[in-house]
Design an enzyme around this catalytic site. Structure first.
Site, PDB file in Angstrom:
ATOM      1  N   CYS A  54       0.923  -0.984  -0.100  1.00  0.00           N
ATOM      2  CA  CYS A  54      -0.003  -0.058  -0.069  1.00  0.00           C
ATOM      3  C   CYS A  54       0.862   1.165  -0.038  1.00  0.00           C
ATOM      4  CB  CYS A  54      -0.919  -0.090   1.291  1.00  0.00           C
ATOM      5  SG  CYS A  54      -2.048   1.452   1.242  1.00  0.00           S
ATOM      6  N   ASP A  55       1.544   1.382   1.032  1.00  0.00           N
ATOM      7  CA  ASP A  55       2.463   2.789   1.053  1.00  0.00           C
ATOM      8  C   ASP A  55       3.482   2.710   0.113  1.00  0.00           C
ATOM      9  OD1 ASP A  55       0.963   3.797   3.494  1.00  0.00           O
ATOM     10  OD2 ASP A  55       2.401   2.824   4.929  1.00  0.00           O
ATOM     11  N   VAL A  56       4.041   1.714  -0.357  1.00  0.00           N
ATOM     12  CA  VAL A  56       5.106   1.825  -1.292  1.00  0.00           C
ATOM     13  C   VAL A  56       4.541   2.204  -2.852  1.00  0.00           C
ATOM     14  CG1 VAL A  56       6.750   0.301  -0.138  1.00  0.00           C
ATOM     15  CG2 VAL A  56       4.941  -0.592  -1.777  1.00  0.00           C
TER      16      VAL A  56
END
Lengths: 96, 472
Positions: B400-402
């Site tokens: 998600c964050d990446v």
């Protein structure tokens, strides 16, 4: 005193040489690298053995033996896991 | 004369260690390097044993045998997903060994240690004990024994500062006394250091683990070096320094991959987003009306699967982005199967791997190697990022964050400025995540709301198996 100088230079030179060598390790090998250096850091096992080089009390023997056992766990475990990992990396690719 | 030979032999062993590190360039070389390093350590042990007569060799052998057997058994059984927990645990074992040895040396013959030896002994105790307890906390978090979320005490930083000051005070006392006072001061140092390690590590959460584990790698090396100064052993100093260098490099790489400073990750981490995440989740779930319906009804997300199959059929160039969620779902085998299937259908398939994906540096590579992914199609962020624009389909599994474009578009979030994989530049994005919640950073992912994104939420293993069946 020259002993101290020698020890500090050993540290500094090893750090620099290590830094230069490890800088070029590719990202895909970073986990095995950490596992390997982890095993190497358990070189403290030598220190544990050296504790027994002079007369020791029972308490010191106990602590020394614990240190040796834990370091041995770290050394053998570290090298074994690293080997398992890097073996996976270069095994034959049957699917590609 | 004798000592000169000792010096030469020590230097030769140190050079063998360097050769081992130098071989760590390719997977094949890495295996040789590992064996070379093990050989060097064996030589070092033989040298130490040949130079000293042991008092009570039986105990030494027994301790060594026990540790080795347990270490080997555990190492042979541990799964690839547990590697970070295992490595953290081993950092801890190394930390204990370092502080025990420093402690015994410091308390038994402080007279001939000299000032440098004494200070090194005190530092060896502190760093060794902090490494030990910090690693145990990290390992427990990674193994899932303790919750991975950060635990913040009231006035956390004040507690840390107080502990550091007390350590300095105890260290000062320990360096100026002998006998019983020294013993007490040393024990105090050990106790305080263990406490410091726990409090220091407990606030670091799941996604920051790669930094913590690399940092502890470095401190384990430094502890070994100080231990080496106390017992005046050059091999220990050199090996410790090399490990410290390695840990420092990895720490730096991990911090750079998140665009955060080490201080920010370890001390000043802003923990607000973790609590704000709940409110954000509601927002994004409210804007995803189909999501909740699919979750409650029995039918498995029919429409998204059809869209996914269509997108996959029409795609020529596919990039797969695995994240830690893939590891949690044990879906690496399905991911690789899909990659092979798509490749067989004549598509160009690549993997894009973010440096902080997973729970330790390079973790994703190990997991994919376990699933026998072709190493030639794995690419790191700088190599793969320019290719997203000409990519037809990006398959995100448990990341998600990446891939959160908010890192570029929004200022002031915990991930602002973090280099991300530019999945949003591709024509279609297929997301196989467990849910549409924000990642660890707590920042909503606008990619989920993009019309070109197909969300296939749920357990990645199941989702990917459905996709495999539909495509096959």
């Amino acid at each position: 005193m020259p002993d101290i100088l020698l020890m500090v230079s050993v540290f500094v030179i090893s750090f620099i040489v290590g830094y230069l060598l490890i800088s070029s390790v590719p990202a895909r090998l970073h986990t095995p690298l950490m596992s390997l250096t982890n095993a190497i850091s358990a070189v403290t096992i030598l220190g544990g053995i050296l504790l027994f080089a002079t007369e020791t009390t029972t308490a010191e023997k106990l602590l020394g033996a614990s240190a040796i056992a834990l370091a041995a766990f770290n050394v053998v475990g570290g090298f074994t896991i690293t080997d398992r990992m890097v073996k996976m990396f270069h095994r034959k690719q049957p699917n590609s | 004369m004798d000592t000169r030979w000792h010096l030469v032999i020590d230097l030769v062993i140190i050079v063998i260690f360097f050769v081992a590190m130098g071989q760590f360039r390719t997977p094949r070389g890495a295996r040789r390097g590992n064996i070379t390093a093990a050989f060097a350590l064996l030589c070092a042990m033989i040298v130490v044993l040949s130079r000293n007569t042991l008092q009570g060799p039986a105990i030494v052998i027994l301790a060594m045998a026990t540790g080795s057997v347990v270490g080997w058994l555990v190492a042979m059984r541990v799964g690839m997903i547990q590697i970070p927990a295992m490595v953290a645990f081993q950092h801890g074992a190394g930390g204990i060994a370092a502080f025990l040895i420093s402690y015994v040396e410091l308390t038994r013959n402080q007279t001939d240690l000299g000032v440098v030896g004494q200070i090194s002994g005190i530092l060896g105790i502190i760093i060794g004990a902090v490494t030990f307890s910090g690693s145990m906390v990290a390992s427990a978090k990674l193994a899932g024994i303790v919750r991975q979320t950060p635990t913040l005490l009231q006035k956390h930083n004040n507690i840390l500062a107080t502990l550091l000051l007390s350590l300095a005070a105890f260290g000062f006392v320990a360096s100026n006394t002998t006998g019983a006072t020294l013993l007490c001061a040393s024990l105090g140092l050990i106790g305080l250091s263990i406490l410091l390690g726990i409090i220091f590590a407990m606030r670091i959460g799941g996604a920051d683990m790669p930094v913590l584990i690399s940092f502890l790698n470095a401190t384990a090396g430094i502890a070994a070096s100080f231990c080496g100064i106390v017992i005046q052993n050059r091999l220990l100093i050199a090996c410790g320094a090399t490990v410290a260098a390695s840990g420092s490099i990895l720490t730096h790489v991990m911090c750079a991959a998140m665009n955060r400073s080490l201080f920010n990750v370890l001390i000043a981490a802003d923990l607000k987003p973790a609590t704000a995440a709940l409110a954000d989740t509601k927002n994004i779930e409210a804007s995803l009306p189909s999501f909740s319906i699919e979750e409650t009804t029995e039918s498995p997300a029919q429409a998204p699967l059809d869209r996914a199959v269509e997108a996959a059929r029409n795609a020529q160039k596919v990039i797969m982005i695995p994240g830690y969620g893939m590891a949690l779902a044990h879906a690496q085998f399905e991911v690789v199967e899909i990659a092979i299937l798509l490749k067989k259908q004549g598509k160009e398939v690549q993997f894009a791997i973010h440096p902080i994906a997973g729970r330790m540096p390079g973790h994703m590579h190990v997991l994919l190697a376990e699933a026998e992914a072709d190493p030639d199609i794995l690419f790191d962020l700088p190599e793969i990022n320019p290719q997203f624009q000409e990519t037809d389909l990006v398959l995100i599994v448990g990341a998600c964050d990446v891939v959160n474009p908010a890192a570029i578009t929004t200022e002031g979030t915990p991930i602002s400025g973090m280099p991300i994989l530019a999945a949003h530049e591709a024509k279609h994005v297929l997301v196989c995540n467990l849910d549409a919640r924000p990642g660890y950073s707590g920042v909503d992912n606008p990619l989920y709301l993009n019309p070109k994104t197909i969300l296939m939420l749920g357990d990645a293993k199941t989702t990917l198996n459905n996709l495999l069946q539909a495509l096959g």
